[in-house]
Write a protein that holds these residues in place. Structure first.
Motif, short mmCIF file in Angstrom:
data_model
loop_
_atom_site.label_atom_id
_atom_site.label_comp_id
_atom_site.label_asym_id
_atom_site.label_seq_id
_atom_site.Cartn_x
_atom_site.Cartn_y
_atom_site.Cartn_z
N GLU A 105 154.06 -20.54 28.31
CA GLU A 105 153.19 -20.47 27.13
C GLU A 105 153.12 -19.06 26.57
O GLU A 105 152.09 -18.62 26.05
N GLU A 107 154.17 -17.71 23.92
CA GLU A 107 153.77 -17.62 22.51
C GLU A 107 152.26 -17.71 22.33
O GLU A 107 151.72 -17.19 21.35
N SER A 108 151.60 -18.40 23.26
CA SER A 108 150.15 -18.52 23.18
C SER A 108 149.44 -17.27 23.69
O SER A 108 148.29 -17.01 23.33
N HIS A 112 147.86 -12.39 21.20
CA HIS A 112 146.54 -13.01 21.07
C HIS A 112 145.60 -12.46 22.15
O HIS A 112 144.85 -13.20 22.77
N ASN A 115 141.83 -13.10 22.93
CA ASN A 115 141.39 -14.33 23.58
C ASN A 115 141.23 -14.19 25.09
O ASN A 115 140.91 -15.16 25.77
N ARG A 229 145.20 -23.65 20.60
CA ARG A 229 146.05 -23.60 21.80
C ARG A 229 145.96 -22.25 22.52
O ARG A 229 145.89 -22.20 23.75
N SER A 230 146.00 -21.14 21.79
CA SER A 230 145.96 -19.83 22.44
C SER A 230 144.68 -19.65 23.26
O SER A 230 144.71 -19.27 24.43
N LYS A 231 143.54 -19.94 22.63
CA LYS A 231 142.26 -19.81 23.35
C LYS A 231 142.23 -20.76 24.55
O LYS A 231 141.74 -20.39 25.63
N MET A 233 144.80 -21.91 26.29
CA MET A 233 145.71 -21.42 27.34
C MET A 233 145.09 -20.26 28.10
O MET A 233 145.22 -20.17 29.32
N TYR A 234 144.43 -19.36 27.38
CA TYR A 234 143.74 -18.26 28.06
C TYR A 234 142.63 -18.80 28.96
O TYR A 234 142.42 -18.32 30.09
#
Length: 294
Positions: A105, A107-108, A112, A115, A229-231, A233-234
């Protein structure tokens, strides 16, 4: 079919012991999005999408049932007698998995970095739940001695526990320990498998709570994966990091509490096995992907 069966077995074995979530296993093995999406499609979609979701979940579910029965009959006792080996094994499993999540992940994560707050919150939630587990307030629950208040309590606990099992890092079994239901449910399933039907009503109520929890949480997870998605994944990364503390404290959750996992009782061999399992599963996944592309 064999691949999904093995995935289901792995999820069940993780779900059966406190400290690791079946959702974590699904994420590590690379089918978490499909798992959540299939449940969402089965509930809310129609036609081919529902049919494909049903077929996928049936394959996964057969493995999960097999793994859970094996865990109840075998691993539940091994969890107590070999607690430090099991805890060290899962430590290796999680630590080896974190770099894979970052790679899958990237890219996530890259670009970013704000996040990271979500990761801190995720880790803090798991640590807080683990600390609450040390002061579990419900003891002596018996599934064969139901009352209306106890039935309501079991239903709500089932809802919350299954919600956690869908989230990587939060162990539904740990939440059951906090609610005082882990051993009653495990013992109840074992008794039912031995045809003791007195526990069946209690297990049914717990099962209804599980279904209600699944219906209520999956849609929210799907929305978070699609829109934030980014938040998300974090947050999942934080949950996985926090689960290391939950695993370390696992021995203190036994009926007869033992010392937490430390350098003195840590099993280096089990730790290496855990890393090897992750590497092996990833290798299998890559071979399958290459074969599919060819």
């Amino acid at each position: 079919m064999i691949r999904q069966f093995i995935n289901g077995v792995c999820m069940a074995m993780a779900d059966s012991v406190p400290g690791v979530s079946g959702g974590t296993i699904a994420f590590i093995l690379g089918f978490y999005d499909k798992f959540i999406g299939s449940i969402n499609d089965l509930i809310y979609e129609k036609g081919d999408k529902r049919k494909q979701a049903f077929l996928f979940l049936i394959k996964l579910g057969v493995g999960w049932v097999f793994g859970m029965i094996a865990a109840v009959l075998v691993l539940s006792s091994a969890f107590e007698s070999q607690i430090y080996f099991v805890s060290s094994l899962f430590m290796g499993f999680i630590i080896a998995s974190i770099p894979l999540v970052l790679k899958q992940e990237k890219e996530s994560f890259i670009g970013h970095y704000g996040n990271v707050v979500a990761a801190v919150i995720g880790a803090a939630v798991v640590c807080l739940i683990t600390m609450l587990n040390q002061s579990s307030f419900m003891t002596g629950i018996q599934l064969d001695s139901l009352s209306i208040p106890l039935a309501i309590y079991i239903f709500i606990a089932g809802m919350i526990a299954i919600s956690a099992m869908f989230l990587p890092g939060i162990s539904g079994s740990t939440l059951l320990l906090i609610f005082g239901l882990y051993m009653p449910v495990i013992t109840g399933i074992k008794e039912f498998l031995h045809l003791n039907l007195s526990v069946f009503p209690g297990l049914c109520i717990f099962g209804l709570g599980v279904i209600a929890g699944a219906l209520s949480v999956v849609k929210g997870i799907k929305i978070c994966l699609d829109r934030f998605r980014s938040k998300t994944m974090y947050m999942i990364l934080g949950l996985m990091i926090g689960s290391l503390y939950a695993i370390m404290m696992g021995p203190t959750t036994l009926d007869v509490p033992k010392d937490a996992l430390s350098f003195h009782n840590f099993s280096f061999i089990a730790f290496i096995i855990g890393i090897a399992i992750v590497a092996g599963l990833q290798f299998m996944g890559k071979k399958k992907e290459v074969a599919f592309n060819e």
